[in-house]
Design an enzyme around this catalytic site. Sequence first.
Site, PDB file in Angstrom:
ATOM      1  N   ARG A  44      -7.675   4.471   7.894  1.00  0.00           N
ATOM      2  CA  ARG A  44      -7.563   3.356   6.946  1.00  0.00           C
ATOM      3  C   ARG A  44      -8.413   2.150   7.360  1.00  0.00           C
ATOM      4  O   ARG A  44      -9.114   1.564   6.530  1.00  0.00           O
ATOM      5  CB  ARG A  44      -6.105   2.924   6.798  1.00  0.00           C
ATOM      6  CG  ARG A  44      -5.239   3.897   6.026  1.00  0.00           C
ATOM      7  CD  ARG A  44      -3.828   3.366   5.847  1.00  0.00           C
ATOM      8  NE  ARG A  44      -2.990   4.317   5.127  1.00  0.00           N
ATOM      9  CZ  ARG A  44      -2.158   3.990   4.149  1.00  0.00           C
ATOM     10  NH1 ARG A  44      -2.028   2.740   3.779  1.00  0.00           N
ATOM     11  NH2 ARG A  44      -1.431   4.915   3.534  1.00  0.00           N
TER      12      ARG A  44
ATOM     13  N   TYR B  64      -4.909   3.187  -1.866  1.00  0.00           N
ATOM     14  CA  TYR B  64      -3.874   3.088  -2.895  1.00  0.00           C
ATOM     15  C   TYR B  64      -3.053   1.844  -2.551  1.00  0.00           C
ATOM     16  O   TYR B  64      -2.220   1.883  -1.658  1.00  0.00           O
ATOM     17  CB  TYR B  64      -2.998   4.331  -2.876  1.00  0.00           C
ATOM     18  CG  TYR B  64      -2.105   4.566  -4.090  1.00  0.00           C
ATOM     19  CD1 TYR B  64      -1.318   3.558  -4.616  1.00  0.00           C
ATOM     20  CD2 TYR B  64      -2.039   5.824  -4.679  1.00  0.00           C
ATOM     21  CE1 TYR B  64      -0.503   3.781  -5.710  1.00  0.00           C
ATOM     22  CE2 TYR B  64      -1.217   6.074  -5.766  1.00  0.00           C
ATOM     23  CZ  TYR B  64      -0.453   5.044  -6.282  1.00  0.00           C
ATOM     24  OH  TYR B  64       0.363   5.278  -7.368  1.00  0.00           O
TER      25      TYR B  64
ATOM     26  N   SER C 199       0.837  -1.198   0.000  1.00  0.00           N
ATOM     27  CA  SER C 199       0.000   0.000   0.000  1.00  0.00           C
ATOM     28  C   SER C 199       0.871   1.247   0.000  1.00  0.00           C
ATOM     29  O   SER C 199       2.003   1.227   0.481  1.00  0.00           O
ATOM     30  CB  SER C 199      -0.891   0.022   1.248  1.00  0.00           C
ATOM     31  OG  SER C 199      -1.808  -1.049   1.241  1.00  0.00           O
ATOM     32  N   HIS C 200       0.311   2.340  -0.509  1.00  0.00           N
ATOM     33  CA  HIS C 200       1.036   3.610  -0.481  1.00  0.00           C
ATOM     34  C   HIS C 200       1.175   4.074   0.951  1.00  0.00           C
ATOM     35  O   HIS C 200       0.266   3.902   1.776  1.00  0.00           O
ATOM     36  CB  HIS C 200       0.297   4.659  -1.317  1.00  0.00           C
ATOM     37  CG  HIS C 200       1.141   5.831  -1.691  1.00  0.00           C
ATOM     38  ND1 HIS C 200       1.482   6.819  -0.785  1.00  0.00           N
ATOM     39  CD2 HIS C 200       1.721   6.182  -2.862  1.00  0.00           C
ATOM     40  CE1 HIS C 200       2.217   7.723  -1.384  1.00  0.00           C
ATOM     41  NE2 HIS C 200       2.392   7.366  -2.649  1.00  0.00           N
ATOM     42  N   ALA C 201       2.312   4.674   1.246  1.00  0.00           N
ATOM     43  CA  ALA C 201       2.586   5.075   2.627  1.00  0.00           C
ATOM     44  C   ALA C 201       1.731   6.242   3.091  1.00  0.00           C
ATOM     45  O   ALA C 201       1.436   6.371   4.282  1.00  0.00           O
ATOM     46  CB  ALA C 201       4.065   5.424   2.779  1.00  0.00           C
TER      47      ALA C 201
END
Length: 394
Positions: free
Chosen positions: A284, A234, A227-229
């Site tokens: 998240r 994303y 996943s995007h940080a």
Amino acid sequence: MSTRPLDGITVVSLEHAIAAPFCTRQLADLGARVIKVERPGSGDFARAYDKQVKGQSSHFVWVNRSKESLTLDLKQPAALAALKTLLKTADVLVQNLAPGAAARMGLTAELLQKDNPRLILCDISGYGNDGPYRDKKAYDLLIQSEAGFLSVTGTPETPSKAGNSIADIAAGMYAYTNVLAALLQREKTGKGSVIDVSMLESLSEWMSFPLYYAYDGADAPPRNGASHATIYPYGPFKAGDGKTVMLGLQNEREWAQFCETVLEKPELAIDERFDKNFKRNERRAELLQIIDACFSKLSSTELIARLEKAQIANAHLNDMAGLWQHDQLKARNRWTEIDTPNGQIPALLPPGLNNSYQYRMDPIPAVGQHTESILKELGIDSATIEAMRSSNAI
């Protein structure tokens, strides 16, 4: 045959493993004659890494096509003399020997450019030709660690290395582009130059936004697996058939489209919990529950269809088998065949289509395959070559 950019350029390389061979293979792709100097008998130790490709190393076949193999034991005077003769007319010397090894053999710019002022020398090392880390051993994983790559790659629990030799590849790319720049510079000045490329500096440059994200003592981006940080959603998401689909949102317009067309919850786009990326990033787990409730009812094919309809970026989570069979690579005719000592194998054409020439895609050499022919080019007679062979100098 069309003229290639580096036709007529001769590159001599004292190389092993990945960084220098990747640099010189790309020079060969553009037409350069690359003479790879190897140890008599065993050759580049990367030849023995594995036997995955018709009994040949996967690493070696990737970075050593279109080269000539010259075996020389450079500890023997006759072999070293032959190399120095070769360098009198060469255009480029690339080397990634241990720090100081080339200098101990007299292969320095000061000495070599006396006989050949146009010679370009490119040194590739772990940490560079000076500084406190100069003599420290440097392997790809160690540089990934020193450059902070491992600190931002992996899961929150486990730092993970790249699945390929990313530090070697970075150094090979910068060596390649620096050699090209040096050739252009030589056209202006008439003189060669010296290039010092380090793996640490190459991968440090590639640390890109994580480095600046942590500017002035700020926290670095956390490790989040695939996943995007810092952007959400994303990354990888499971569909109802158990397959993984990758997707990425870049802005609030795409977030609204995602809510309306993919999740079929248009009201979520203006929900105060999620109406800005930083809020979605902070929540998240909460948002993932909503996404999973939708995705679990869809097959991966159905999910990708919705993402395409919403014009949301997406991708299959391919494995190597999927890459071998990738429809886009086939459609663009990116595969060709090259010869090896053990028969033909497929090879990807280099990235970048150019309508004025075709890339050179010549065979991978056997150890010492071109030794005799190259030595004869240098004016060494058959008797001397045989004596060198008898003493294992070649």
